[in-house]
Every structure is written in structure tokens, then in C-alpha cells.
Design an enzyme around this catalytic site. Structure first.
Site, mmCIF file in Angstrom:
data_model
loop_
_atom_site.group_PDB
_atom_site.id
_atom_site.type_symbol
_atom_site.label_atom_id
_atom_site.label_comp_id
_atom_site.label_asym_id
_atom_site.label_seq_id
_atom_site.Cartn_x
_atom_site.Cartn_y
_atom_site.Cartn_z
ATOM 1 N N HIS A 1 0.796 -1.224 0.000
ATOM 2 C CA HIS A 1 0.000 0.000 0.000
ATOM 3 C C HIS A 1 0.832 1.279 0.000
ATOM 4 O O HIS A 1 0.519 2.200 0.764
ATOM 5 C CB HIS A 1 -0.929 0.030 1.235
ATOM 6 C CG HIS A 1 -1.949 -1.057 1.264
ATOM 7 N ND1 HIS A 1 -2.656 -1.380 2.404
ATOM 8 C CD2 HIS A 1 -2.401 -1.890 0.313
ATOM 9 C CE1 HIS A 1 -3.488 -2.377 2.150
ATOM 10 N NE2 HIS A 1 -3.353 -2.716 0.883
HETATM 11 C C1 LIG Z 1 0.130 -7.323 -4.868
HETATM 12 C C2 LIG Z 1 -0.807 -6.249 -4.415
HETATM 13 C C3 LIG Z 1 -1.884 -6.577 -3.596
HETATM 14 C C4 LIG Z 1 -2.751 -5.579 -3.164
HETATM 15 N N1 LIG Z 1 -3.884 -5.944 -2.473
HETATM 16 C C5 LIG Z 1 -4.824 -4.996 -2.243
HETATM 17 C C6 LIG Z 1 -6.103 -5.367 -1.761
HETATM 18 O O1 LIG Z 1 -6.416 -6.554 -1.607
HETATM 19 N N2 LIG Z 1 -7.009 -4.384 -1.501
HETATM 20 C C7 LIG Z 1 -6.699 -3.063 -1.692
HETATM 21 O O2 LIG Z 1 -7.541 -2.225 -1.403
HETATM 22 N N3 LIG Z 1 -5.507 -2.696 -2.174
HETATM 23 C C8 LIG Z 1 -4.583 -3.635 -2.492
HETATM 24 N N4 LIG Z 1 -3.408 -3.262 -3.056
HETATM 25 C C9 LIG Z 1 -3.134 -1.820 -3.231
HETATM 26 C C10 LIG Z 1 -3.934 -1.166 -4.343
HETATM 27 O O3 LIG Z 1 -4.111 -2.049 -5.418
HETATM 28 C C11 LIG Z 1 -3.213 0.118 -4.754
HETATM 29 O O4 LIG Z 1 -3.147 0.984 -3.643
HETATM 30 C C12 LIG Z 1 -3.923 0.863 -5.872
HETATM 31 O O5 LIG Z 1 -4.138 0.019 -6.968
HETATM 32 C C13 LIG Z 1 -3.102 2.085 -6.267
HETATM 33 O O6 LIG Z 1 -3.738 2.761 -7.316
HETATM 34 P P1 LIG Z 1 -2.996 3.880 -8.145
HETATM 35 O O7 LIG Z 1 -3.970 4.345 -9.162
HETATM 36 O O8 LIG Z 1 -2.418 4.867 -7.231
HETATM 37 O O9 LIG Z 1 -1.753 3.151 -8.836
HETATM 38 P P2 LIG Z 1 -1.742 1.871 -9.848
HETATM 39 O O10 LIG Z 1 -3.028 1.121 -9.763
HETATM 40 O O11 LIG Z 1 -0.498 1.150 -9.540
HETATM 41 O O12 LIG Z 1 -1.695 2.553 -11.256
HETATM 42 C C14 LIG Z 1 -0.609 3.221 -11.806
HETATM 43 C C15 LIG Z 1 -0.618 2.963 -13.305
HETATM 44 O O13 LIG Z 1 0.244 3.862 -13.940
HETATM 45 C C16 LIG Z 1 1.024 3.182 -14.881
HETATM 46 N N5 LIG Z 1 2.258 3.945 -15.043
HETATM 47 C C17 LIG Z 1 3.210 4.174 -14.113
HETATM 48 N N6 LIG Z 1 4.181 4.941 -14.615
HETATM 49 C C18 LIG Z 1 3.815 5.220 -15.891
HETATM 50 C C19 LIG Z 1 4.407 5.977 -16.929
HETATM 51 N N7 LIG Z 1 5.569 6.618 -16.754
HETATM 52 N N8 LIG Z 1 3.760 6.048 -18.117
HETATM 53 C C20 LIG Z 1 2.590 5.411 -18.311
HETATM 54 N N9 LIG Z 1 1.991 4.672 -17.356
HETATM 55 C C21 LIG Z 1 2.595 4.590 -16.165
HETATM 56 C C22 LIG Z 1 1.222 1.819 -14.275
HETATM 57 O O14 LIG Z 1 1.604 0.865 -15.250
HETATM 58 C C23 LIG Z 1 -0.140 1.564 -13.671
HETATM 59 O O15 LIG Z 1 -1.039 0.993 -14.583
HETATM 60 C C24 LIG Z 1 -2.521 -4.232 -3.512
HETATM 61 C C25 LIG Z 1 -1.453 -3.907 -4.347
HETATM 62 C C26 LIG Z 1 -0.607 -4.900 -4.813
HETATM 63 C C27 LIG Z 1 0.519 -4.528 -5.736
#
Ligand SMILES: Cc1cc2nc3c(=O)[nH]c(=O)nc-3n(C[C@H](O)[C@H](O)[C@H](O)COP(=O)(O)OP(=O)(O)OC[C@H]3O[C@@H](n4cnc5c(N)ncnc54)[C@H](O)[C@@H]3O)c2cc1C
Ligand SMILES: *[C@@H]1O[C@H](CO)[C@@H](O)[C@H](O)[C@H]1NC(C)=O
Ligand SMILES: *[C@@H]1O[C@H](CO)[C@@H](O)[C@H](O)[C@H]1NC(C)=O
Length: 625
Positions: A556
Site C-alpha cells: 500500500h
Molecule cells: C500485490 C498487491 C496486492 C494488493 N492488495 C490490495 C487489496 O487486496 N485491496 C486493496 O484495497 N488494495 C490492495 N493493493 C493496493 C492497491 O491495489 C493500490 O493501492 C492501488 O491500486 C493504487 O492505485 P494507483 O492508481 O495509485 O496506482 P496503480 O493502480 O499502480 O496505477 C498506476 C498505473 O500507472 C502506470 N504507469 C506508471 N508509470 C507510468 C508511466 N511513466 N507512463 C505510463 N503509465 C505509467 C502503471 O503501469 C499503472 O497501470 C494491492 C497492491 C498490490 C501490488
């Protein structure tokens, strides 16, 4: 694409994941995936998003990153028919394997994962049981982002978290303000939940309990009662208590944010999704301090695209600060040491927070009722998933129960628990060596502690610290965008974090000691980490040593582009998520959380996407209903 080709691809993918599917996961999941695809073609009216062939020269909005937040933002902005929206995603599309809930661990260390690692720790050691003393930090590199890798647990955090954000000067972010945005997304499929005022039906994001669970999940709830806690919906009126896991599941399969928010709008011609497109820099006019486009690389081909209105970074808690720093937004001295011209001097990358707990806290029982690979990776189980959308494969990464408990250090004001439990009827050993692989455990540790459990019936509580005092940073290692940044979470630099977790572990031991678990003759697995042998079991030193060895991230990371008013010296974005000092640039993802929420971060990040999209609409004069 022909069916055979797709099944072939899935098989190929599985080989890529495991090295050798025959010996490691068996053919069952591949077969399951092939049939799941058949089901998908036959039943599912929604096809996958289209990967646009040509990116235009200009759009109204460019969203960087199609993860938990970015998929929401792109979907909602493109509701405005005369706005054009480009979504740039570094990864490709999810597939049939990533759809299987019980196999969520298998997408880590695959092409869907950025495969980050923390830098080796300093004075406050952690992840000592892992190779190189480094913790693996998986992050989704795929449309849907980390919502394609995650364990699908649906938790919203605590009311007090959001009220605290608001008290820190973030107008519009109190619990009363954010609750409508949780509801806006939600399509809850459990009637006993959806009829309460804390849940909703009809949104894009399907939420439900897994249709299958082991008898131990009920023991877990009963144990909670024995310990004096209520069994409740911890996403409802109060958080303190025990519950069955709610998850982002749709008809027994994963409901990623790509599936939820992008598939239904795939035919909109004002929304372009460009996969395999990695942004390398936000283009900012140094005189006017206005963002006007993005540089990106697609199939090794560098390109630029302009934004008429705004650039939105939704690249996640590592990707967004990384891109900001590469673009000249960050701490002055740090950027200057890489000869990057400074456009806005902000504490980008600082305030990195994460949830950690003790990994491998294992209990043993006598009855053959736990989740083991040999028991549940069978043909019958695969068919149950494919045909009926039910059975063990629908289990949320194996996490059947959750609890929010109070240690003696929790706020006395009430209902703001400091420790969360993830309960699973399995342990490190249950899935062959997959958990060893994704956590990076050393052979010596695995062989000493977990290998002897090969034929045992085991269950686990992962006790995690909800509001850590320690925080870390993301810093550049190079101005080359392809070089991963330095990730330093600084776990356990505050003693209180160890003390609180130690008390959390002791509450977990009491769960095992409850009558509900004693019925199964539950007892802790007592083999210590090789370097913790000098301490007696259950002493403070023993648990500190264990925590510093099997430091388990719950994945997280947040808060690296902290939201705060202009007076806040640590703030990167303002309460409307605009980057301080730069026009037409926002960050909308998990990195804006001023403090990490008390719970899993996916649902809160989706909420941030919903609210952020509405703020953009408002700021451009669109009336919000
Ligand atoms: C293994 C794992 C298990 C988890 N389990 C849970 C759970 O059970 N329940 C829960 O609530 N949360 C869980 N989480 C946490 C939750 O999934 C994350 O907090 C959430 O998805 C974060 O969202 P975000 O939009 O900030 O980032 P992300 O969902 O990581 O999205 C970022 C996106 O940006 C893209 N990106 C990054 N840099 C670039 C770039 N330079 N150019 C283009 N694209 C780019 C990435 O490829 C990605 O698709 C888990 C996470 C992981 C990894
Ligand atoms: C977009 O549509 C809205 C209403 O549908 C209209 O008021 C506005 O002027 C339009 N903007 C442009 C740039 O066409
Ligand atoms: C565990 O249970 C024992 C016996 O009921 C109790 O004395 C102790 O305080 C409990 N521990 C915690 C951390 O709650």
C-alpha cells in the site's frame, strides 16, 4: 483473435509466469483460463478496451497511467462528449489468468509487474529474511494497474482518516464529503449490504463477498466475538470489528478498474487508450509554468502529445513522483544534483507511507480444512469456477476474513483501530514456492521454517500497522526515465511502530487461543527465524527480531505527492489536486493521500479518482449533479 491463439497465449503467459507450468502450477489453471475465455466470449457483453493505433497530436486531457485511479479519471472525463481524452498506459491488457481471484499471487514477477524493490535498509533494518535485505514492491504495469495484481479486498478506511485530512486544510475531503464518491462507483451484489446506506448498487465497480469460504472463516468471526469485538460490516457505520472479506469481484472473477470503468466505455470515440506507452516527461513551459503535453515512448519510439486543457498524473505512488521529478517538479537540491532545471520546489517523493506487518505468522490445526494447493488445484475446482462462477478459485487471494482491532496504544476516543488482521486459511507453504518467490524469501529461511509445514494444515493472520509513524521517500537515481528510482520506506524508524505491531501479534495469538480455534487444536508454529533463535518465543525482542526479518508489505505505498494547502511546506498538490506552482497539472492517485488511510488502499484510490474527475469538471465549468 482466434480462440486457439488466445488459449495458446494464455499457456505461453503461464509458462512465462512460472518457468514450468507442468511442475509448478500444473495444467489446471491454464485449462481453467482457456475455458474462462470461452465463458467470456459466450456470456460477457463487454469486450476489452481498444489499444488505439495512432495517438493524435493533441487532446483536451492526457491521463498518464490507467490504474486504480487513472482508469476512473479517463472514464469520467470522457463522459463529456466534446472533450477528447488520451489515456497513456505503460503496460498492456489484463487476461484470463489475472482474472482468477485465487491466483492473484501469480501475476507478481510477471510482465504485469514493474517489479520494484526497496533499497537496502540503513540503521533501522527490515526485510532481513529476504534476498539482499530488499523487500519486493510489486506494482501493476497493465491496464487497471495494481487493481489487476491486488488481492481485491474492498475496504474504505476509517471516517477519522478523512476528517483528519480535512482538518489539515483539505477542504472537501471529510468523510461526509468522500462517502458519496465511494457510493458512486459501487455495485454491491450482497443484498444484506446493499440495502444499508453505506452501500449502493448500479455503479461500475462490482463489490461482493467471495461465494466460497472454508469453515475456518466462521471460526475467525466467532473468535472475534469471544475477544469482545462485534461482527460487522467494517465499511459501514463503525470500523472496529471482525468481518468476512468484501472484494472487487464480478461473477466470481476479478473486477479490475479497467474491467469496471474502461470496458463499458470502449466505444466512445473521444477516449483513446494507448497501451505500451510509457510517459517519460511532462512538458512544462518554464516561463508560464504551465503544463502543455507529455513525452512518451511507445514500442521504442519516442513521441510527444499536447494537452489543450490539462495533464493528469495517475501513475501511482512511485510513478507519479518519479515523473514529476524528471519534469522539474521536486526538491531543489535533489533535482539540481541531476542538472534538472527546477520549475517548482516541492517535497515530491517524501512522506512515503505503507502498511506492513509480520509475514508468516502461522498456526497449525489438525483438521483437513485449510486451503492447500493439492486440495484445491483440481479439475473439479476449475470446472466449478468456469461453469458456476463459484468455488475455491473465487477466493480473494485466499484472504477470507478481516478485522480491525485496538491495541493498548489505540486512540482512546474510540473506533479508530490501530491494527488490521488479514485472515487466511493457508500459509507461506500452501502454494508450493510461489509465496517464497514473490516475497523474495531466502532459501535458508524458507527451508528452515516453512518447508517442514509442507503437509501441515495451516492458517495465518497477517497483523498490520494501520497508521505508521515512520515514513520514507522516493528519490531519483538517474535522470534517465528508464532507471527505477531509489525506494526507501524507512520502516520501523519509530519504536512505536514495533510496539504497536507486537501488541497486534499478541491479539492474533489470542485469536488462536479462542475456543473457536481450539476446537481445531490450533497452535502457533514456533520455529524462529535463524537469527532470532536467541530470544524466547513471545518476548518483545523475539517479535521485534521477527518483524525485522519477515517484514511483509501489504502493498500500500501512498502519500508521495501529499495533498495540502499552500501553507503546508510538505504539500505537493492542493486540495483540488493541482500541483502547487504549476498550471494545468494534477496528480490523481494514491500518492495524494496526506496520510495513509486505515485500511486497504484500492477503494480509497478509486474514490480519489471519482472525486478528482468531478473537480476537473467543476473547474472547467461543467455542472456536477
Ligand atoms: C500485490 C498487491 C496486492 C494488493 N492488495 C490490495 C487489496 O487486496 N485491496 C486493496 O484495497 N488494495 C490492495 N493493493 C493496493 C492497491 O491495489 C493500490 O493501492 C492501488 O491500486 C493504487 O492505485 P494507483 O492508481 O495509485 O496506482 P496503480 O493502480 O499502480 O496505477 C498506476 C498505473 O500507472 C502506470 N504507469 C506508471 N508509470 C507510468 C508511466 N511513466 N507512463 C505510463 N503509465 C505509467 C502503471 O503501469 C499503472 O497501470 C494491492 C497492491 C498490490 C501490488
Ligand atoms: C461542449 O458542450 C457544452 C454543452 O454540451 C457546451 O456548452 C460547450 O460550449 C461545448 N464546448 C466546446 C468547446 O465545444
Ligand atoms: C490475550 O488474552 C489474555 C487472556 O485473556 C489477556 O490477559 C491478554 O491481555 C490478551 N492480550 C491482548 C494483547 O489482548
Amino acid at each position: 483473435m482466434s480462440m486457439l491463439a488466445t488459449i495458446g497465449q494464455v499457456a505461453h503467459f503461464a509458462v512465462g509466469l512460472t518457468g514450468n507450468p507442468l511442475t509448478i502450477i500444473g495444467l489446471v489453471p491454464i485449462f481453467a483460463a482457456g475455458l474462462a475465455f470461452l465463458r467470456y466470449v459466450a456470456v460477457d457483453p463487454e469486450s476489452h478496451p481498444v489499444n488505439v493505433r495512432h495517438v493524435r497530436r493533441e487532446y483536451d486531457f492526457i491521463v498518464v497511467g490507467g490504474g486504480s485511479a487513472g482508469a476512473v479519471v479517463a472514464s469520467r472525463l470522457s463522459e463529456i462528449a466534446n472533450w477528447t481524452v488520451l489515456l497513456l498506459e505503460a503496460g498492456g491488457d489484463e487476461n484470463e489468468i489475472s482474472d482468477i481471484p485465487a491466483m492473484s499471487g501469480y501475476t507478481q514477477m510477471s510482465e504485469f509487474d514493474w517489479m520494484y524493490q526497496t533499497s537496502p535498509p540503513g540503521d533501522s533494518p527490515y526485510c532481513l529474511a529476504m534476498i539482499g535485505d530488499r523487500c519486493n514492491w510489486p506494482r501493476g504495469k497493465v491496464l487497471g494497474g495494481s487493481s489487476v495484481l491486488n488481492a481485491m479486498i474492498y475496504i474504505r478506511g476509517n471516517k477519522h482518516d478523512y476528517d483528519q485530512w480535512e482538518r489539515q486544510g483539505n477542504r472537501g475531503w471529510s468523510y461526509q464529503d468522500v462517502l458519496p464518491y465511494f457510493l458512486k462507483s459501487e455495485d454491491n451484489r450482497n443484498p444484506y449490504l446493499s440495502k444499508t446506506k453505506y452501500h449502493q448498487t448500479g455503479g461500475y465497480l462490482t463489490v461482493q463477498e467471495s461465494p466460497w469460504r472454508t469453515p475456518l472463516s466462521i471460526a475467525f468471526l466467532q473468535a472475534g466475538k469471544e475477544l469482545g469485538y462485534d461482527i460487522r460490516d467494517c465499511n459501514g457505520e463503525k470500523q472496529t470489528g471482525f468481518m468476512l472479506s468484501q472484494g472487487t469481484l464480478r461473477r466470481g472473477s476479478r473486477c479490475s478498474t479497467s474491467k469496471a470503468f474502461l470496458r463499458p466505455v470502449r466505444m466512445r470515440n473521444n477516449l483513446h487508450v494507448a497501451m505500451y506507452s510509457q510517459a517519460t516527461k511532462v512538458m512544462i513551459n518554464p516561463k508560464t509554468k504551465t503544463a502543455y503535453g507529455v513525452k512518451f515512448v511507445r514500442n521504442n519510439h519516442p513521441q510527444t502529445v499536447r494537452a489543450r486543457r490539462e495533464v493528469i498524473l495517475s501513475a501511482g505512488a512511485i510513478g507519479s513522483p518519479h515523473l514529476l521529478m524528471l519534469s522539474g517538479v521536486g526538491e531543489k537540491n535533489h533535482l539540481q544534483s541531476f542538472q534538472i532545471p527546477v520549475l517548482s520546489d516541492l517535497k515530491v517523493g517524501y512522506n512515503l507511507q505503507d502498511h506492513i506487518g509480520l509475514g508468516g505468522l502461522t498456526f497449525i490445526i489438525d483438521d483437513p480444512i485449510t486451503f492447500t494447493k493439492s486440495r484445491y488445484q483440481t479439475f473439479a475446482v476449475a470446472m466449478e469456477y468456469i461453469v458456476n462462477e463459484k468455488g475455491p478459485l473465487t477466493s480473494l487471494g485466499g484472504v477470507e476474513g478481516l478485522a480491525f482491532v485496538n491495541t493498548k496504544y489505540a486512540p482512546k476516543s474510540g473506533d479508530w483501530p490501530d491494527v488490521q488482521f488479514h485472515f487466511a486459511p493457508s500459509s507461506i507453504n500452501s502454494d508450493g514456492e510461489q509465496v517464497k518467490k514473490i516475497t523474495g524469501l531466502r532459501d535458508s529461511v524458507y527451508n528452515t521454517i516453512y518447508k517442514p509445514l509442507r503437509n501441515a494444515e495451516t492458517w495465518t493472520i497477517l497483523p498490520l500497522l494501520l497508521r505508521p509513524k515512520s515514513s520514507g521517500w522516493i528519490k531519483l537515481k538517474s535522470k534517465d526515465p528508464s532507471v527505477y528510482p531509489d525506494i526507501n520506506p524507512n520502516y520501523f524508524t519509530h519504536r512505536e511502530d514495533i510496539q504497536t505491531l507486537t501488541e497486534g501479534i499478541r491479539i492474533a495469538l489470542n485469536v488462536s487461543n479462542s475456543q473457536a480455534f481450539q476446537k481445531f487444536n490450533s497452535r502457533p508454529h514456533r520455529i524462529p527465524f535463524p537469527k532470532c533463535r536467541q530470544y524466547d518465543f513471545d518476548t518483545d525482542d523475539y517479535w521485534e527480531c521477527s518483524l525485522r526479518h519477515f517484514t511483509f508489505t501489504i502493498y500500500h505505498p501512498t502519500s508521495t505527492c501529499k495533498m495540502g494547502p499552500v501553507e503546508d511546506p510538505d504539500a505537493v498538490v492542493d486540495p483540488r489536486l493541482k500541483v502547487h506552482g504549476i498550471k494545468n497539472l494534477r496528480v490523481i492517485d494514491a500518492s495524494i493521500m496526506p496520510n495513509i488511510v486505515s485500511g486497504n488502499t484500492n477503494a480509497p484510490t478509486i474514490m480519489i479518482g471519482e472525486k478528482g474527475a468531478d473537480m476537473i469538471k467543476e473547474d472547467w465549468g461543467i455542472k456536477i449533479r
